[in-house]
Design a protein around this motif. Structure first.
Motif, PDB file in Angstrom:
ATOM      1  N   THR A  77       0.807  -1.229   0.000  1.00 33.67           N
ATOM      2  CA  THR A  77       0.000   0.000   0.000  1.00 33.67           C
ATOM      3  C   THR A  77       0.836   1.274   0.000  1.00 33.67           C
ATOM      4  N   HIS A  78       2.022   1.210   0.625  1.00 35.06           N
ATOM      5  CA  HIS A  78       2.894   2.389   0.626  1.00 35.06           C
ATOM      6  C   HIS A  78       4.262   2.036   1.165  1.00 35.06           C
ATOM      7  N   GLN A  79       5.157   3.003   1.174  1.00 27.86           N
ATOM      8  CA  GLN A  79       6.584   2.757   1.350  1.00 27.86           C
ATOM      9  C   GLN A  79       7.042   2.555   2.791  1.00 27.86           C
ATOM     10  N   HIS A  80       6.143   2.583   3.779  1.00 24.63           N
ATOM     11  CA  HIS A  80       6.594   2.514   5.173  1.00 24.63           C
ATOM     12  C   HIS A  80       6.879   1.076   5.632  1.00 24.63           C
ATOM     13  N   ILE A  81       7.963   0.959   6.438  1.00 23.48           N
ATOM     14  CA  ILE A  81       8.505  -0.372   6.743  1.00 23.48           C
ATOM     15  C   ILE A  81       7.587  -1.233   7.607  1.00 23.48           C
ATOM     16  N   ASP A  82       6.708  -0.608   8.403  1.00 23.10           N
ATOM     17  CA  ASP A  82       5.799  -1.448   9.200  1.00 23.10           C
ATOM     18  C   ASP A  82       4.817  -2.199   8.295  1.00 23.10           C
ATOM     19  N   HIS A  83       4.677  -1.755   7.059  1.00 19.84           N
ATOM     20  CA  HIS A  83       3.741  -2.388   6.123  1.00 19.84           C
ATOM     21  C   HIS A  83       4.412  -3.379   5.165  1.00 19.84           C
ATOM     22  N   LEU A  84       5.708  -3.157   4.882  1.00 17.82           N
ATOM     23  CA  LEU A  84       6.290  -3.959   3.795  1.00 17.82           C
ATOM     24  C   LEU A  84       7.538  -4.765   4.150  1.00 17.82           C
ATOM     25  N   GLY A 179       0.064  11.781   0.484  1.00 19.67           N
ATOM     26  CA  GLY A 179      -0.077  12.741   1.585  1.00 19.67           C
ATOM     27  C   GLY A 179       0.597  12.232   2.848  1.00 19.67           C
ATOM     28  N   HIS A 180       0.076  11.131   3.384  1.00 15.14           N
ATOM     29  CA  HIS A 180       0.745  10.499   4.531  1.00 15.14           C
ATOM     30  C   HIS A 180       2.142  10.054   4.089  1.00 15.14           C
ATOM     31  N   SER A 181       2.229   9.469   2.920  1.00 14.76           N
ATOM     32  CA  SER A 181       3.511   9.237   2.244  1.00 14.76           C
ATOM     33  C   SER A 181       3.267   9.495   0.762  1.00 14.76           C
ATOM     34  N   ALA A 198      -5.304   1.528   3.987  1.00 14.81           N
ATOM     35  CA  ALA A 198      -4.031   1.563   4.720  1.00 14.81           C
ATOM     36  C   ALA A 198      -3.926   2.832   5.565  1.00 14.81           C
ATOM     37  N   ASP A 199      -2.805   3.552   5.487  1.00 13.52           N
ATOM     38  CA  ASP A 199      -2.610   4.682   6.406  1.00 13.52           C
ATOM     39  C   ASP A 199      -3.162   5.999   5.872  1.00 13.52           C
ATOM     40  N   HIS A 200      -3.824   5.944   4.733  1.00 12.21           N
ATOM     41  CA  HIS A 200      -4.469   7.159   4.218  1.00 12.21           C
ATOM     42  C   HIS A 200      -5.503   7.679   5.230  1.00 12.21           C
TER      43      HIS A 200
HETATM   44 ZN   LIG Z   1       2.517   4.627   6.934  1.00  8.88          ZN
END
Ligand SMILES: [Zn+2]
Length: 334
Positions: A77-84, A179-181, A198-200
């Protein structure tokens, strides 16, 4: 009729979308990954790169009769490490395809270099906005220590904004909502009115519009909050009934939540205008006036927050940036 969050989770599960809550070592707590029981068998986000996260992912998949080897598609969903962080390990086990926003693919593939470049960008931004150098040094070492929970990701199915992912029983539309990322991507099941966001959007916390390097490689500082507000306004217009979030409970009234967030940003913007109208201030001075001396790990977050609101004022013509060569100060135009 509005559902309760519990009913929303049940309804999503009936539609074959199961929330797996995977532990992270971060303050945000568990991350929500979503198993989509369809063809291809799909996991949306994986959790961070840790043995604990992997164990939990395996056991929660097993509860539903699956193993990691069965996964056929991983959506990021996006570039943040807790997700990927676990994507590469999942792919090693399963051979799954990896889908993510194509514009982010190169960055995801070069995780280590990208993280270094992101840190340099952040340090430069902090110093330009008056944050003392020793704080940036401390923050950089924290960031380095976090990196072990991330991983590079090889995207095999780059997605375009608007592209449909077709499953046996459903279609998800890829929608870029930065926006968030910069890489935030949401997935829309129009038929069931379910948005995987996701974090949107997060119910219990305001998603931080973190200032991050633009995906197109330009070196201009992006206006992350301005972008995030535009993205939220677009999502507000969607007829979603259930918004499945990257953390916490599902959102059952996204219009009310977004209106609440927009009002909050409006209030904070006026508060920051008040500070600037008193006297010109750097981003750091504004953050200190609002939150006092925050923990080192919060320094970049709070700076992103004040600069974001100063950007709104800048675009309205109410403040301007004055750069004395050492730091950027915001001053009122009137
Ligand atoms: Zn995030």
């Amino acid at each position: 009729m509005t559902l309760t969050p519990e009913q929303a989770l049940e309804q999503a599960a009936l539609a074959g979308i199961h929330c797996l809550r995977i532990p992270t070592p971060f303050a945000v707590g568990r991350v929500n990954c979503y198993l989509i029981e369809d063809e291809p068998l799909t996991l949306v986000d994986t959790g961070p790169n840790s043995g604990k996260a992997l164990d939990e992912l395996q056991s929660q998949l097993a509860e539903r009769g699956h193993s990691i080897d069965d996964l056929e598609l991983v959506i990021v969903t996006h570039q943040h490490i807790d997700h990927l962080g676990l994507v590469e390990i999942v792919v090693e086990h399963s051979g799954a395809e990896v889908a993510a926003l194509g514009a982010a693919a190169e960055r995801l593939a070069n995780f280590d270099e990208d993280a270094e470049a992101e840190d340099r960008f952040a340090v430069d931004l902090m110093i330009r906005n008056g944050i003392p150098e020793e704080v940036t040094v401390a923050l950089r070492s924290v960031s380095r220590s976090f990196r072990a929970w991330g991983s590079q990701v090889t995207v095999t199915k780059p997605l375009a904004d608007g592209e449909e992912i077709v499953f046996r029983d459903r279609t998800l539309r890829t929608i870029h909502r930065p926006g968030h990322s910069p890489s935030d991507t949401v997935f829309w099941d129009e038929q069931r009115k379910i948005l995987i966001a996701a974090d949107h959007l997060i119910a219990h916390i305001s998603s931080n519009p973190l200032i991050s390097r633009p995906l197109d490689g330009s070196t201009q500082r992006p206006q992350a909050l301005v972008t995030y507000i535009e993205s939220m306004r677009k999502t507000r217009e969607m007829p979603a009934e259930i918004v499945l979030s990257g953390h916490g409970e599902p959102i059952v009234d996204h219009v009310a939540l977004i209106d609440d967030r927009l009002a909050k940003h409006e209030r904070r913007k006026e508060k920051i205008y008040g500070l600037i109208a008193e006297r010109p201030r750097t981003g750091y001075e504004m953050a200190q006036a609002i939150w006092g001396n925050v923990a080192v790990t919060q320094a970049f977050l709070t700076l992103s927050e004040v600069i974001g609101h100063a950007d709104l004022l800048l675009n309205e013509g109410r403040v301007r940036e004055v750069d004395d060569g050492e730091a950027i100060r915001y001053e009122a135009t009137a």
